[in-house]
Design a protein around this motif. Structure first.
Motif, PDB file in Angstrom:
ATOM      1  N   UNK A 193      -0.496  -0.179   0.638  1.00 31.96           N
ATOM      2  CA  UNK A 193       0.325  -0.887   1.613  1.00 31.96           C
ATOM      3  C   UNK A 193       1.781  -0.892   1.140  1.00 31.96           C
ATOM      4  N   UNK A 194       2.716  -1.051   2.052  1.00 27.42           N
ATOM      5  CA  UNK A 194       4.119  -1.219   1.633  1.00 27.42           C
ATOM      6  C   UNK A 194       4.255  -2.459   0.741  1.00 27.42           C
ATOM      7  N   UNK A 195       5.068  -2.360  -0.287  1.00 29.42           N
ATOM      8  CA  UNK A 195       5.228  -3.480  -1.227  1.00 29.42           C
ATOM      9  C   UNK A 195       5.796  -4.716  -0.542  1.00 29.42           C
ATOM     10  N   UNK A 196       6.450  -4.516   0.612  1.00 23.81           N
ATOM     11  CA  UNK A 196       7.022  -5.653   1.326  1.00 23.81           C
ATOM     12  C   UNK A 196       5.955  -6.610   1.833  1.00 23.81           C
ATOM     13  N   UNK A 197       4.712  -6.148   1.940  1.00 26.42           N
ATOM     14  CA  UNK A 197       3.625  -7.015   2.400  1.00 26.42           C
ATOM     15  C   UNK A 197       3.194  -8.002   1.324  1.00 26.42           C
ATOM     16  N   UNK A 198       3.560  -7.721   0.091  1.00 28.91           N
ATOM     17  CA  UNK A 198       3.117  -8.554  -1.005  1.00 28.91           C
ATOM     18  C   UNK A 198       1.790  -8.117  -1.601  1.00 28.91           C
ATOM     19  N   UNK A 199       1.225  -7.046  -1.068  1.00 25.83           N
ATOM     20  CA  UNK A 199      -0.042  -6.522  -1.572  1.00 25.83           C
ATOM     21  C   UNK A 199       0.109  -5.021  -1.823  1.00 25.83           C
ATOM     22  N   UNK A 200      -0.626  -4.533  -2.803  1.00 27.57           N
ATOM     23  CA  UNK A 200      -0.540  -3.101  -3.115  1.00 27.57           C
ATOM     24  C   UNK A 200      -1.481  -2.259  -2.261  1.00 27.57           C
ATOM     25  N   UNK A 201      -2.607  -2.848  -1.819  1.00 28.96           N
ATOM     26  CA  UNK A 201      -3.577  -2.088  -1.040  1.00 28.96           C
ATOM     27  C   UNK A 201      -4.463  -3.042  -0.265  1.00 28.96           C
ATOM     28  N   UNK A 202      -5.217  -2.465   0.677  1.00 27.03           N
ATOM     29  CA  UNK A 202      -6.164  -3.250   1.475  1.00 27.03           C
ATOM     30  C   UNK A 202      -7.146  -2.293   2.140  1.00 27.03           C
ATOM     31  N   UNK A 203      -8.321  -2.824   2.504  1.00 28.39           N
ATOM     32  CA  UNK A 203      -9.290  -2.032   3.260  1.00 28.39           C
ATOM     33  C   UNK A 203      -8.735  -1.767   4.651  1.00 28.39           C
ATOM     34  N   UNK A 204      -8.638  -0.474   4.998  1.00 29.64           N
ATOM     35  CA  UNK A 204      -8.107  -0.069   6.293  1.00 29.64           C
ATOM     36  C   UNK A 204      -8.972   1.050   6.873  1.00 29.64           C
ATOM     37  N   UNK A 205      -8.832   1.288   8.172  1.00 33.64           N
ATOM     38  CA  UNK A 205      -9.509   2.412   8.815  1.00 33.64           C
ATOM     39  C   UNK A 205      -8.595   3.626   8.793  1.00 33.64           C
ATOM     40  N   UNK A 206      -8.635   4.367   7.700  1.00 29.13           N
ATOM     41  CA  UNK A 206      -7.816   5.563   7.564  1.00 29.13           C
ATOM     42  C   UNK A 206      -8.637   6.648   6.886  1.00 29.13           C
ATOM     43  N   UNK A 207      -8.293   7.898   7.173  1.00 27.90           N
ATOM     44  CA  UNK A 207      -8.917   9.011   6.475  1.00 27.90           C
ATOM     45  C   UNK A 207     -10.114   9.595   7.200  1.00 27.90           C
ATOM     46  N   UNK A 208     -10.486  10.793   6.752  1.00 28.29           N
ATOM     47  CA  UNK A 208     -11.607  11.509   7.366  1.00 28.29           C
ATOM     48  C   UNK A 208     -12.306  12.347   6.305  1.00 28.29           C
ATOM     49  N   UNK A 209     -13.613  12.460   6.459  1.00 28.37           N
ATOM     50  CA  UNK A 209     -14.468  13.156   5.518  1.00 28.37           C
ATOM     51  C   UNK A 209     -15.405  14.063   6.297  1.00 28.37           C
ATOM     52  N   UNK A 210     -15.729  15.226   5.734  1.00 26.10           N
ATOM     53  CA  UNK A 210     -16.618  16.147   6.452  1.00 26.10           C
ATOM     54  C   UNK A 210     -17.723  16.651   5.534  1.00 26.10           C
ATOM     55  N   UNK A 211     -18.937  16.721   6.079  1.00 26.14           N
ATOM     56  CA  UNK A 211     -20.066  17.389   5.448  1.00 26.14           C
ATOM     57  C   UNK A 211     -20.620  18.405   6.430  1.00 26.14           C
TER      58      UNK A 211
END
Length: 982
Positions: free
Chosen positions: A695-713
């Motif tokens: 996350x942007x540092x301006x939020x006060x948090x470094x990371x969070x669970x989000x719906x991002x990314x994709x994976x393939x099998x």
């Protein structure tokens, strides 16, 4: 006039009018049983070419006293069983064992919320039946699946008795969310299979593609394993007793330096001591490895009547591992009952109670952290087990205790009680409708206790001993209401299903830790004078679902299945709580078309295609909420006051991780069903990953669970089953399956995730990167050893040699994913003898042998592998082993030097059995008796140099795979068993 009188009159008429010479009246009798040795009443036994004969009574006995000669043939027939012909040949006793005559295509397969004929299935489904289970003893469900089904990879990351299995169906489907399949045991979903008794299992059905798993919606994203336990099969009560005992040992040990070689190495490192004080010569691998012992007892009673079906079982298993102090005990009790109240109402229950206990082993850690396996390799042989004062001995140069301090100086055990069961009622009405209500629960209570000896261990002395008590409780319930409809209209076969599902989970956990014990007489926390730590928490989650399905077939040729499920989960915010998961699949039974003649060598040919979307909500509870953390204490008024802080950022838009899968398959049966072949091709895209993203540092948090990314099998699966030979005395069946899967991270929003840190400050060894597979190994490219200095050099990102590479010079150095994995089974029967051979293997997977980093690093006083005897010692030496250099880890960086090919072919099980003859069984007054001997992991063909190629220090991690760091290896087992049926 009875039948016997009619037969006598007929014989008399033949005598009078045809003048046939009467032969001496002969007599033949015997017993007819099924494949399990159970008597079959009502079997017709006729002299071929006549209508003369008898039928078996309740005990399966027949008697024929009619006139026949030595060339006569007896014909045994019964509905649902294969007709059998046996020449008399002057025999007075003929016992017959009859076989089921069920076409494999007419086999009923359990699928989600119902069943289908195998020939009508349009999804990708694998079935593992009871015959595969009975071929060898098993203690866990995962072992039943390993190597038995294409596309199902069973990862046994350790050989510990307490270690479970991690199962991946068609690859790893997530990064941060769960990737384990859903297990459904007699209609009750669960994730814990360690306490399930394999002896109670009748069949396992694996749903692999989205068209078959979508009926489970959110819980089916990683595939579904449906476990059905046994029911009564005979009208006469059947008692089965299974007993086995076994022995185990580590199949591979690693050579290390002896006392003199260790002394020379320490001298070279600049360490010195009075070597005359260290005269012991201890083989630490011999101290921690032992001959393990196991025993297993299972008894069951089953049967059925016109209205009642019952199965009751009890079992006990005990295992002592091949590593000192590793233990497991499990007691199981099971009741299955089905009762027809009348012709429209049926009720039933499935109840399982388990008491489970294990003692774990500290592996995957270095010796200074209590790691037992690495401790056995790196503890010098020049010390004994105990010092003169009774404490466990330590390394002469460091306070690193020997590995027995972990196995014997720390008391620990985990105990669990589990109740898993359901109660259902099923009502039929209006001819074509069936309503079913199912209520299931899964309650578990676990307690972990440990006590660190305050007098015999170094750390125990330092802190005055330590006692820990952890308790956890999980409770779960499910309520299902379904309404099904079945109707046949001419060539149209229609089945429909609608229903609702409500589920709730509740978790409780508490822990207390105390220190400073006055004695070791009281080993519970109340014996300590200092309360060191105490925690407790509770959490819960709920799911609500609506489901529907339509199965349609026309003329037994054109097949359609469509599913739709709506799921709501409390794991997500109110804005995105509901997910919608549709699927459909089509099937065409080409063999039913007119252009394939009935007498063709093609018995069945079906082409399948399916598409669907399923979801995944396997993340922490309350992940969408802005949560509060504690422990942020602050000074106020001259005293420290308790404080809290924002622990996570709110995300009301957090939603389902979705997997979209397309599958194309073909099923073929050839040559009177002696050969069956199945092939599937699939592609599965998982998007909106539940990913812990920056996350942007301006939020006060470094990371969070989000719906991002994709994976393939994507991958291919093939399986072949063949009946190679089959006659009255000899049969030989073969099964082969092979699976290819490619995994790729498609989108990671530009970030890279480094994980898999190992001891010694050498950094992470695993990376998640766009365009690469999960399980990619990360490190430096080892260039060799400089003959002048003896230092290791590496190849940097510009292709140049360097002794001090920068972190940016690291690259992907290995892939833990196999190119393919496979299983091969052969089942051979000759008269009463049986031989079962099961081979399982993996090809093309890499393994980082991080154990070698510790045993070939030569940077501290640890003992080392004999490989270091080839180390560089003077200018001009040509070798791949760098020089000894105290405190210098540059020569043992995570690099290609420690990457090994971990491909293997393992003789997973070889069972030789003998089933005793009917004549002996009659003498003993029993229905069946079989003795067997099984060897597990007897041979392993591999080039891997460590303890075992089938391990992973990080267990069932989605992303960190292919690392061996003193991991408990698989063991070689020899088992002797006895099966008796009354």
């Amino acid at each position: 006039m009875n039948i016997q009188k009619l037969k006598c009159i007929a014989i008399f008429i033949v005598f009078l009018f045809q003048g046939i010479t009467i032969h001496a009246q002969n007599k033949v009798s015997g017993k007819v049983t099924d494949a399990n040795g159970i008597p079959i009443p009502g079997v017709s036994v006729i002299i071929e070419g006549t209508d003369k004969g008898d039928s078996t009574n309740f005990d399966g006995i027949y008697n024929i006293t009619f006139e026949f000669d030595e060339n006569s043939v007896l014909v045994f027939s019964y509905v649902g069983l294969k007709t059998k012909k046996v020449p008399v040949n002057n025999q007075s006793t003929i016992n017959v064992q009859m076989e089921n005559d069920v076409n494999a295509l007419d086999e009923v397969v359990v699928v989600g919320y119902g069943s289908q004929l195998k020939k009508d299935i349009t999804g990708s489904v694998s079935i593992i039946d009871g015959e595969a289970f009975e071929s060898r003893p098993n203690t866990q469900v995962g072992a039943l699946l390993q190597g038995q089904s294409a596309g199902v990879q069973v990862l046994s990351s350790s050989g510990k008795p307490s270690e479970g299995f991690s199962i991946r169906i068609r690859g790893t489907n997530s990064i941060n969310a769960g990737s384990e399949p859903l297990y459904v045991v007699d209609g009750v979903p669960t994730t814990d299979t360690r306490s399930i008794n394999p002896s109670d299992i009748d069949t396992i059905t694996v749903l692999k593609d989205a068209s078959s798993t979508a009926i489970y919606g959110a819980q089916g994203a990683n595939g579904v394993v449906i476990i059905t336990t046994k029911r009564g099969t005979t009208t006469k009560p059947k008692i089965s007793l299974d007993i086995y005992t076994g022995f185990s040992q580590v199949w591979n040990t690693l050579p290390v330096l002896n006392g003199e070689q260790y002394r020379d190495l320490m001298t070279e490192l600049g360490l010195s001591t009075n070597w005359d004080d260290f005269t012991a010569r201890t083989d630490w691998q011999d101290e921690i490895f032992q001959n393990g012992f196991s025993q297993n007892y299972q008894i069951s009673v089953s049967g059925k009547s016109e209205k009642t079906n019952y199965f009751v079982s009890a079992g006990y298993i005990s295992q002592e591992g091949a590593v000192r102090s590793a233990e497991l005990d499990r007691t199981n009790f099971k009741i299955n009952l089905d009762q027809e109240i009348n012709d429209w109402l049926k009720v039933g229950t499935r109840i399982a109670y388990t008491r489970y206990r294990d003692v774990d082993i500290n592996d995957n850690n270095n010796v200074n952290q209590g790691g037992v396996l690495l401790g056995a390799l790196t503890t010098p042989s020049i010390i004994g087990v105990f010092n003169d004062d009774g404490m466990f001995s330590s390394n002469p140069f460091q306070n690193w205790e020997n590995p027995l301090a972990s196995t014997d100086g720390l008391e620990r055990e985990f105990n669990n009680q589990r109740f898993l069961g359901n109660l259902y009622a099923e009502a039929k009405f209006l001819n074509d409708f069936t309503y079913k209500i199912n209520y299931g629960i899964d309650n578990s209570n676990g307690v972990f206790d440990s006590f660190l000896d305050p007098f015999r261990t170094g750390f125990g002395v330092a802190i005055g001993g330590q006692a820990i008590n952890n308790t956890n409780k999980t409770s779960y319930y499910i309520i299902e209401n379904t309404l099904s409809y079945k109707k046949i209209l001419g060539k149209h076969n229609i089945e429909g299903l609608v229903g609702s599902v409500n589920q709730k989970f509740r978790f409780e956990d508490s822990s207390i830790q105390t220190r400073n014990f006055a004695s070791n007489a009281v080993a519970t926390p109340n014996g300590g004078s200092e309360l060191f730590a105490a925690t407790a928490f509770k959490s819960e989650r709920a799911n609500a679902s609506f489901l529907s399905r339509i199965n349609y077939s026309y003329d037994d040729k054109y097949l359609l299945t469509a599913n739709f499920r709506a799921d709501g989960s409390s794991a997500f915010g109110p804005n995105q709580r509901w997910g919608y998961f549709p699927s459909f699949s089509l099937g065409w039974r080409v063999s039913k078309e007119k252009f394939i003649p009935e007498d063709s060598f093609i018995n069945d040919l079906k082409i399948r295609a399916g598409w669907g979307i399923v979801g995944n909500d396997q993340i922490a509870n309350y992940a969408y909420l802005g949560r509060i953390g504690n422990g942020a204490n602050y000074p106020f008024g001259g005293a420290v006051q308790p404080g809290t802080f924002p622990a996570s950022i709110e995300n009301l838009e957090l939603k389902w991780e979705e997997s979209e899968q397309t599958n194309i398959g073909i099923d073929v049966s050839l040559f009177d069903n002696r050969i069956s072949f199945t092939a599937d091709a699939y592609i599965k895209n998982t998007r909106d990953l539940l990913l812990n993203a920056p996350l942007p540092t301006s939020t006060g948090f470094s990371s969070a669970i989000q719906n991002v990314g994709e994976l393939q099998n994507k991958g291919l699966e093939f399986s072949v089953n063949s009946v190679n030979v089959k006659n009255d005395n000899f049969s030989w069946n073969t099964g082969i399956n092979i699976s290819f899967n490619e995994n790729e991270v498609i989108d990671l929003v530009g970030q890279e995730i480094l994980q898999g840190g190992i001891a010694g400050g050498r950094g992470e060894a695993s990376i998640v990167r766009e365009g690469e597979a999960l399980g990619s190994l990360y490190g430096y490219i080892f260039g060799g050893v400089d003959p002048t200095t003896g230092n290791a050099f590496y190849i940097d990102r510009n292709g140049e040699s360097t002794f001090t590479p920068s972190p940016e010079d690291r690259t992907i150095i290995g892939d833990a994913n196999p190119d393919f994995f496979y299983g091969i089974t052969n089942t051979i029967n000759y008269k009463g003898f049986g031989l079962f051979v099961f081979l399982q293997g993996s090809q093309g997977n890499d393994l980082l042998n991080a154990t070698r980093i510790e045993t070939e690093g030569m940077i501290d006083p640890k003992n080392q592998s004999i490989a270091v005897l080839d180390r560089w010692q003077q200018p001009g030496d040509i070798t791949n082993i760098p020089r000894a250099s105290f405190g210098n880890s540059d020569n043992s960086r995570v690099s290609t030097r420690f990457i090994e090919d971990a491909s293997y072919l393992r003789f997973k099980a070889i069972t030789l059995s003998y089933s005793f003859s009917e004549k002996l069984l009659e003498t003993l007054n029993i229905s069946g008796l079989k003795v067997y001997a099984t060897g597990e992991n007897i041979f392993t063909i591999t080039e891997y140099s460590g303890f075992d190629p089938e391990v992973n220090a990080f267990g069932g991690s989605n992303t960190i795979r292919g690392i061996d760091f003193g991991t408990y290896p698989q063991t070689r087992n020899l088992i002797f068993g006895l099966n008796v049926t009354f």
